[in-house]
Scaffold this motif. Structure first.
Motif, short mmCIF file in Angstrom:
data_model
loop_
_atom_site.label_atom_id
_atom_site.label_comp_id
_atom_site.label_asym_id
_atom_site.label_seq_id
_atom_site.Cartn_x
_atom_site.Cartn_y
_atom_site.Cartn_z
N TRP A 1 0.83 -1.21 0.00
CA TRP A 1 0.00 0.00 0.00
C TRP A 1 0.86 1.26 0.00
O TRP A 1 0.52 2.25 -0.66
CB TRP A 1 -0.96 -0.01 1.18
N LEU B 1 2.09 1.70 -3.56
CA LEU B 1 1.01 2.15 -4.46
C LEU B 1 0.69 3.62 -4.24
O LEU B 1 0.59 4.40 -5.20
CB LEU B 1 -0.24 1.30 -4.24
N ILE C 1 3.74 0.79 -10.22
CA ILE C 1 2.35 0.75 -9.74
C ILE C 1 1.68 -0.54 -10.17
O ILE C 1 1.00 -1.20 -9.38
CB ILE C 1 1.58 1.99 -10.25
N VAL C 2 1.87 -0.94 -11.41
CA VAL C 2 1.28 -2.19 -11.91
C VAL C 2 1.86 -3.39 -11.17
O VAL C 2 1.12 -4.29 -10.75
CB VAL C 2 1.49 -2.32 -13.44
N ALA D 1 0.39 -3.47 -7.68
CA ALA D 1 -1.04 -3.82 -7.72
C ALA D 1 -1.22 -5.31 -8.00
O ALA D 1 -2.04 -5.97 -7.34
CB ALA D 1 -1.75 -2.99 -8.79
N GLY E 1 -0.31 -7.22 -4.96
CA GLY E 1 -1.41 -7.15 -4.01
C GLY E 1 -2.56 -8.08 -4.39
O GLY E 1 -3.15 -8.74 -3.52
N LEU E 2 -2.88 -8.18 -5.67
CA LEU E 2 -3.92 -9.11 -6.10
C LEU E 2 -3.52 -10.55 -5.84
O LEU E 2 -4.36 -11.38 -5.48
CB LEU E 2 -4.23 -8.90 -7.58
#
Length: 182
Positions: free
Chosen positions: A66, A69, A121-122, A125, A128-129
Motif C-alpha cells: 500500500w 502504491l 504501480i502495476v 497492484a 497485491g492481487l
C-alpha cells in the motif's frame, strides 16, 4: 522550477497538493508498519514468492504494498505536473534552449518518472492481487511467472537511479556556474 522559468506556480496546484499528501501518506504507512504491525521482511524488492502469504503471512508486506502504491501515484502526479509546468508555463520569450540547467534536469527527471512509475504501480497492484485475492500473476507453479514481477520492478528500478541523480547534477551545475572560485 516555476520561479526559474518565470511561472507564478505549477500548472496544476491542486494536483500538486494531492501528490504531496499521497507521497506523505505512503511514508506514513511505512512508519505505521514499524509501530503497529511488523515491518516487511522481504527486503526492498519484495520478490515473489517471498512476498506471498505462504512465506510472509504478516501484515508487513501489506503495508509495503500500500505504501508503494500510494507514494508511487503521488510521484507520478508530480512528474506530470512538473512536465506540464516546464513545457507550457514558461515566461513569454523563454525558449527551451534558454532554460537553466536545473530546469533541464527537472524536465528529463519528470519524463523518466512518467515512463517508469506506472510499471512499479502495476507490479505492486498485481502483487497485491496475488496476496489478497489469490490470483496467480507471479506464483511459479500456478501459471504465473516470477520473472514478470522482476521485469516490471526493474523497468522502474533502473531509471529510478537516474531519477535520483539528475536533479543533483542540475543543482551542482547551477551552483558551479553561479559561484566562482576566488
Amino acid at each position: 522550477v516555476p520561479q526559474q522559468i518565470g511561472a507564478r506556480q505549477v500548472a496544476f496546484p491542486f494536483m500538486n497538493a494531492v501528490s504531496l499528501w499521497l507521497t506523505a501518506s505512503g511514508a506514513a504507512l511505512v512508519m505505521i508498519s514499524l509501530v503497529v504491525g511488523q515491518f516487511s521482511t522481504v527486503f526492498w524488492t519484495a520478490y515473489p514468492p517471498n512476498s506471498g502469504l505462504q512465506f510472509s503471512p504478516g501484515v508487513g508486506v501489506d503495508y509495503w504494498i500500500w505504501a508503494i502504491l500510494v507514494s508511487s501515484a503521488g510521484s507520478l502526479l508530480t512528474g506530470i505536473n512538473f512536465l506540464v509546468t516546464i513545457v507550457k508555463r514558461r515566461a513569454p520569450g523563454m525558449r527551451l534552449m534558454t532554460m537553466p540547467l536545473f530546469t533541464w534536469s527537472a524536465l528529463f527527471t519528470n519524463i523518466l518518472i512518467i515512463f517508469a512509475y506506472p510499471a512499479l504501480i502495476v507490479a505492486a497492484a498485481l502483487l497485491g492481487l496475488d496476496r489478497y485475492l489469490g490470483m496467480h500473476f507471479f506464483t511459479g507453479g500456478d501459471g504465473g511467472r516470477v520473472k514478470k514481477y522482476i521485469s516490471l520492478f526493474w523497468i522502474w528500478g533502473h531509471p529510478h537511479i537516474h531519477i535520483m541523480i539528475l536533479p543533483a547534477f542540475g543543482h551542482y551545475s547551477e551552483l558551479r556556474a553561479t559561484i566562482r572560485e576566488v
